[in-house]
Design an enzyme around this catalytic site. Structure first.
Site, PDB file in Angstrom:
ATOM      1  N   ASN A   1       0.832  -1.201   0.000  1.00 31.19           N
ATOM      2  CA  ASN A   1       0.000   0.000   0.000  1.00 31.19           C
ATOM      3  C   ASN A   1       0.872   1.259   0.000  1.00 31.19           C
ATOM      4  O   ASN A   1       1.962   1.293   0.581  1.00 31.19           O
ATOM      5  CB  ASN A   1      -1.005   0.012   1.153  1.00 31.19           C
ATOM      6  CG  ASN A   1      -0.403  -0.201   2.520  1.00 31.19           C
ATOM      7  OD1 ASN A   1       0.603  -0.891   2.665  1.00 31.19           O
ATOM      8  ND2 ASN A   1      -1.007   0.378   3.535  1.00 31.19           N
ATOM      9  N   ILE A   2       0.379   2.266  -0.682  1.00 34.34           N
ATOM     10  CA  ILE A   2       1.091   3.535  -0.820  1.00 34.34           C
ATOM     11  C   ILE A   2       0.104   4.648  -0.488  1.00 34.34           C
ATOM     12  O   ILE A   2      -0.890   4.835  -1.204  1.00 34.34           O
ATOM     13  CB  ILE A   2       1.653   3.705  -2.244  1.00 34.34           C
ATOM     14  CG1 ILE A   2       2.620   2.554  -2.548  1.00 34.34           C
ATOM     15  CG2 ILE A   2       2.344   5.059  -2.397  1.00 34.34           C
ATOM     16  CD1 ILE A   2       3.145   2.521  -3.960  1.00 34.34           C
ATOM     17  N   GLU A   3       0.362   5.323   0.625  1.00 36.13           N
ATOM     18  CA  GLU A   3      -0.574   6.351   1.082  1.00 36.13           C
ATOM     19  C   GLU A   3      -0.146   7.737   0.609  1.00 36.13           C
ATOM     20  O   GLU A   3       0.929   7.916   0.025  1.00 36.13           O
ATOM     21  CB  GLU A   3      -0.683   6.272   2.613  1.00 36.13           C
ATOM     22  CG  GLU A   3      -1.241   4.922   3.043  1.00 36.13           C
ATOM     23  CD  GLU A   3      -1.471   4.773   4.537  1.00 36.13           C
ATOM     24  OE1 GLU A   3      -1.015   5.640   5.317  1.00 36.13           O
ATOM     25  OE2 GLU A   3      -2.129   3.789   4.905  1.00 36.13           O
TER      26      GLU A   3
ATOM     27  N   CYS B   1      -4.288   0.663  -2.381  1.00 35.87           N
ATOM     28  CA  CYS B   1      -4.094  -0.590  -1.641  1.00 35.87           C
ATOM     29  C   CYS B   1      -3.000  -1.446  -2.279  1.00 35.87           C
ATOM     30  O   CYS B   1      -2.780  -1.396  -3.502  1.00 35.87           O
ATOM     31  CB  CYS B   1      -5.376  -1.409  -1.652  1.00 35.87           C
ATOM     32  SG  CYS B   1      -6.736  -0.700  -0.732  1.00 35.87           S
TER      33      CYS B   1
ATOM     34  N   GLU C   1      -3.044  -4.646  -2.898  1.00 29.31           N
ATOM     35  CA  GLU C   1      -3.538  -5.605  -3.892  1.00 29.31           C
ATOM     36  C   GLU C   1      -3.642  -4.961  -5.269  1.00 29.31           C
ATOM     37  O   GLU C   1      -3.278  -5.555  -6.280  1.00 29.31           O
ATOM     38  CB  GLU C   1      -4.930  -6.127  -3.494  1.00 29.31           C
ATOM     39  CG  GLU C   1      -4.974  -6.893  -2.195  1.00 29.31           C
ATOM     40  CD  GLU C   1      -5.300  -5.991  -1.001  1.00 29.31           C
ATOM     41  OE1 GLU C   1      -4.764  -4.865  -0.928  1.00 29.31           O
ATOM     42  OE2 GLU C   1      -6.083  -6.420  -0.140  1.00 29.31           O
TER      43      GLU C   1
ATOM     44  N   CYS D   1     -10.190  -5.259   0.573  1.00 27.55           N
ATOM     45  CA  CYS D   1     -11.311  -4.317   0.543  1.00 27.55           C
ATOM     46  C   CYS D   1     -12.167  -4.542  -0.703  1.00 27.55           C
ATOM     47  O   CYS D   1     -11.751  -5.217  -1.652  1.00 27.55           O
ATOM     48  CB  CYS D   1     -10.816  -2.878   0.612  1.00 27.55           C
ATOM     49  SG  CYS D   1     -10.256  -2.214  -0.968  1.00 27.55           S
TER      50      CYS D   1
ATOM     51  N   CYS E   1     -10.677  -3.546  -4.168  1.00 28.26           N
ATOM     52  CA  CYS E   1      -9.683  -4.516  -4.653  1.00 28.26           C
ATOM     53  C   CYS E   1     -10.372  -5.772  -5.161  1.00 28.26           C
ATOM     54  O   CYS E   1      -9.961  -6.360  -6.163  1.00 28.26           O
ATOM     55  CB  CYS E   1      -8.679  -4.852  -3.557  1.00 28.26           C
ATOM     56  SG  CYS E   1      -7.563  -3.473  -3.211  1.00 28.26           S
TER      57      CYS E   1
HETATM   58  N1  THU Z   1      -5.302  -1.381   2.525  1.00 26.80           N
HETATM   59  C1  THU Z   1      -4.769  -2.233   1.609  1.00 26.80           C
HETATM   60  O1  THU Z   1      -3.641  -2.059   1.147  1.00 26.80           O
HETATM   61  N2  THU Z   1      -5.535  -3.266   1.199  1.00 26.80           N
HETATM   62  C2  THU Z   1      -6.800  -3.525   1.630  1.00 26.80           C
HETATM   63  O2  THU Z   1      -7.442  -4.440   1.133  1.00 26.80           O
HETATM   64  C3  THU Z   1      -7.393  -2.716   2.686  1.00 26.80           C
HETATM   65  C4  THU Z   1      -6.619  -1.536   3.120  1.00 26.80           C
HETATM   66  C5  THU Z   1      -4.493  -0.228   2.959  1.00 26.80           C
HETATM   67  C6  THU Z   1      -5.027   1.102   2.528  1.00 26.80           C
HETATM   68  C7  THU Z   1      -4.429   2.014   3.570  1.00 26.80           C
HETATM   69  O3  THU Z   1      -3.118   2.356   3.162  1.00 26.80           O
HETATM   70  C8  THU Z   1      -4.336   1.137   4.812  1.00 26.80           C
HETATM   71  O4  THU Z   1      -4.437  -0.207   4.364  1.00 26.80           O
HETATM   72  C9  THU Z   1      -5.408   1.393   5.852  1.00 26.80           C
HETATM   73  O5  THU Z   1      -6.672   1.302   5.303  1.00 26.80           O
END
Ligand code: THU
Length: 161
Positions: free
Chosen positions: A62-64, A73, A75, A112, A115
């Site tokens: 994941n990259i925020e 996300c 995935e 999620c 995804c």
């Molecule tokens: N996140 C994912 O990478 N995959 C998911 O299926 C659910 C959430 C990440 C998004 C965000 O960076 C962090 O988890 C918190 O929601």
């Protein structure tokens, strides 16, 4: 009126060692990928690894972003990278794991909804069931043999006409 129910079958493996070598290796790659997460806001590191029909494994994390919705996300990072690097190559399996700074995640982390919708498209393109493996930092692994087990009543391109 009648009531119906949707059954979502999945396999439960109590430990990584119970998986096939290929599946254990894919989950291992997802764990490694989680270390690369850029998650300064949630402090929730997610790792994903896609195994393709050509034997390649493509990982993502994941990259925020300070503008929260601009992040992505793990995935989808992995799936989009796989589709960009190996267009037209079928997806076989996708492994997902996550680490939290605030607690040990000892149960499988489910992808999620957004995804899952991308997994639907990938599965359709692949013309074979997409196996999805989920694990926490530790604990059991759930294996879903096909996206319909994770996502009932999916939106498909056929609705578009
Ligand atoms: N996140 C994912 O990478 N995959 C998911 O299926 C659910 C959430 C990440 C998004 C965000 O960076 C962090 O988890 C918190 O929601």
């Amino acid at each position: 009126m009648r009531k119906e129910q949707f059954v979502c079958p999945y396999e439960v493996y109590d430990a990584l060692e119970e998986l096939s070598q290929q599946d254990a290796e894919l989950m291992h790659r997802a764990h490694e990928a989680a270390r690369n997460a850029y998650a300064p806001y949630s402090k929730f590191n997610v790792g994903a690894a896609v195994r393709l029909a050509n034997g390649k494994v493509v990982t993502g994390n994941n990259i925020e972003n300070a503008a929260y919705p601009s992040g992505l996300c793990a995935e989808r990072v992995a799936m989009f990278a796989a589709m960009a690097q190996y267009p037209g190559v079928a997806f076989e399996s996708l492994a997902v794991t996550a680490y939290s700074a605030s607690k040990t995640i000892d149960e499988p982390v489910a992808p999620c909804g957004a995804c899952r919708q991308v997994m639907v498209e990938a599965e359709q393109l692949s013309k074979q069931p997409l196996r999805v493996l989920c694990q926490g930092e530790t604990g059991p692994v759930f294996v879903f043999d096909g996206i319909e087990s994770l996502m009932p009543f999916i939106f498909l391109d056929k609705f578009l006409g």
